[in-house]
Motif scaffolding. Structure first.
Motif, mmCIF file in Angstrom:
data_model
loop_
_atom_site.group_PDB
_atom_site.id
_atom_site.type_symbol
_atom_site.label_atom_id
_atom_site.label_comp_id
_atom_site.label_asym_id
_atom_site.label_seq_id
_atom_site.Cartn_x
_atom_site.Cartn_y
_atom_site.Cartn_z
ATOM 1 N N LEU A 167 0.838 -1.208 0.000
ATOM 2 C CA LEU A 167 0.000 0.000 0.000
ATOM 3 C C LEU A 167 0.869 1.253 0.000
ATOM 4 O O LEU A 167 1.804 1.368 0.793
ATOM 5 C CB LEU A 167 -0.865 -0.014 1.270
ATOM 6 N N ILE A 168 0.553 2.166 -0.922
ATOM 7 C CA ILE A 168 1.226 3.465 -0.943
ATOM 8 C C ILE A 168 0.230 4.509 -0.463
ATOM 9 O O ILE A 168 -0.884 4.613 -0.984
ATOM 10 C CB ILE A 168 1.660 3.831 -2.387
ATOM 11 N N LEU A 169 0.620 5.274 0.544
ATOM 12 C CA LEU A 169 -0.208 6.373 1.024
ATOM 13 C C LEU A 169 0.497 7.671 0.660
ATOM 14 O O LEU A 169 1.620 7.915 1.100
ATOM 15 C CB LEU A 169 -0.384 6.292 2.540
ATOM 16 N N ALA A 170 -0.140 8.462 -0.174
ATOM 17 C CA ALA A 170 0.509 9.679 -0.655
ATOM 18 C C ALA A 170 -0.351 10.893 -0.308
ATOM 19 O O ALA A 170 -1.474 11.023 -0.778
ATOM 20 C CB ALA A 170 0.731 9.585 -2.161
ATOM 21 N N ASP A 171 0.188 11.738 0.548
ATOM 22 C CA ASP A 171 -0.563 12.902 1.022
ATOM 23 C C ASP A 171 -0.167 14.135 0.212
ATOM 24 O O ASP A 171 0.893 14.711 0.447
ATOM 25 C CB ASP A 171 -0.258 13.127 2.507
ATOM 26 N N GLU A 172 -0.993 14.505 -0.727
ATOM 27 C CA GLU A 172 -0.702 15.633 -1.614
ATOM 28 C C GLU A 172 0.741 15.591 -2.134
ATOM 29 O O GLU A 172 1.495 16.550 -1.961
ATOM 30 C CB GLU A 172 -0.954 16.951 -0.890
ATOM 31 N N PRO A 173 1.099 14.503 -2.779
ATOM 32 C CA PRO A 173 2.497 14.357 -3.209
ATOM 33 C C PRO A 173 2.874 15.356 -4.296
ATOM 34 O O PRO A 173 4.050 15.559 -4.560
ATOM 35 C CB PRO A 173 2.542 12.932 -3.761
ATOM 36 N N THR A 174 1.884 15.966 -4.909
ATOM 37 C CA THR A 174 2.177 16.875 -6.023
ATOM 38 C C THR A 174 1.844 18.318 -5.668
ATOM 39 O O THR A 174 1.853 19.190 -6.525
ATOM 40 C CB THR A 174 1.343 16.475 -7.253
ATOM 41 N N GLY A 175 1.577 18.561 -4.397
ATOM 42 C CA GLY A 175 1.116 19.874 -3.952
ATOM 43 C C GLY A 175 2.023 21.031 -4.330
ATOM 44 O O GLY A 175 1.548 22.114 -4.646
ATOM 45 N N ASN A 176 3.332 20.773 -4.319
ATOM 46 C CA ASN A 176 4.259 21.879 -4.592
ATOM 47 C C ASN A 176 4.777 21.890 -6.023
ATOM 48 O O ASN A 176 5.721 22.606 -6.330
ATOM 49 C CB ASN A 176 5.456 21.787 -3.644
#
Ligand SMILES: Nc1ncnc2c1ncn2[C@@H]1O[C@H](COP(=O)(O)OP(=O)(O)OP(=O)(O)O)[C@@H](O)[C@H]1O
Ligand SMILES: [Mg+2]
Length: 232
Positions: A167-176
């Motif tokens: 499982l990959i959990l990505a929290d706004e990985p593209t936010g910046n």
């Protein structure tokens, strides 16, 4: 028991104490995540997306409700088992990449190897394999400050993938990132999903990116609402 279910959340609530009284962030979350799912969670700032992701990733504990991983209820008292689950089955990618500035790209990536039982040659090989996959081989010896935002995020992804999590959990990985780099990152997730069957749960504010996933959930007033992905 359905063997295809990776994680299941049953009536999860989370309340934080605040000066104005209790802040009810999550009010009854039910979610069934199947192996290979591509899920995105959307919602305005402050609704509890990070809180929910941290709870799924066992970094935080719900106020009430139960979580099942591979059909087994999480037991928060069993620290050792929790740690093993977190380390071996889950890969985290945060909005801020948390790379270690003093370490080179390859050293950052192989970090999870240092706490595994692998031999050094094996983790170097694995690190290089991931760098190649992410088109970053020539930056192996760079320190993070010399990388672009998108490249740093790729290093964080490689690190999260290092032990081949379920499982990959990505929290706004593209936010910046600008839209082009953001799209590239999401495409990496889609490739990982396709090649290894890795389940992806990604939080984003960007609707265009959200639509690339299979299941879209809106977090609103403490509940998850499934949205129709009209692009499919
Ligand atoms: N440790 C904490 N103690 C008290 N309140 C908290 C804590 N962590 C989060 N909160 C509050 O819970 C709410 C949800 O926070 P959370 O970070 O989960 O939101 P979010 O949806 O991820 O927002 P963003 O899109 O801005 O990242 C916010 O009102 C926040 O202030
Ligand atoms: Mg957040």
């Amino acid at each position: 028991m359905n063997k295809n279910i990776l994680v299941e959340l049953k009536n999860i609530t989370k309340t934080y104490p605040s000066p104005q009284g209790e802040l009810e962030v999550l009010r009854g979350i039910n979610l069934r995540v199947e192996k290979g799912d591509k899920i995105t969670i959307v919602g305005p700032s402050g609704v509890g997306k990070t809180t929910l992701l941290n709870i799924i990733g066992t970094l935080d504990k719900p106020t009430s409700g139960d979580i099942y991983f591979f059909g087994e209820k999480l037991d928060y008292k069993n620290e050792e088992k929790l740690l093993k689950l977190r380390k071996e089955k889950i890969g985290f990618i945060f909005q801020l990449h948390y790379l270690i500035p003093e370490f080179t790209v390859i050293e950052n990536i192989i970090l999870p190897g240092l706490v595994s039982y692998w031999k050094k040659e094996r983790y170097l090989e694995r690190g290089r394999e991931l760098l190649k996959k992410l088109n970053l081989s020539e930056k192996e010896k760079y320190k993070p400050y010399k990388l672009s935002g998108g490249e740093r995020q790729k290093v964080a992804i490689a690190r999260a993938l290092f032990l081949n999590p379920d499982l990959i959990l990505a929290d706004e990985p593209t936010g910046n990132l600008d839209f082009q780099s953001a799209k590239e990152i999401v495409n990496i997730f889609l490739n990982i999903n396709q090649d290894f069957g890795t389940t992806i749960i990604m939080v984003t504010h960007n609707w265009e990116l959200a639509k690339k996933m299979d299941k879209i959930f809106l977090l609103k007033e403490g509940f998850l609402i499934k949205l129709e992905n009209t692009s499919r």
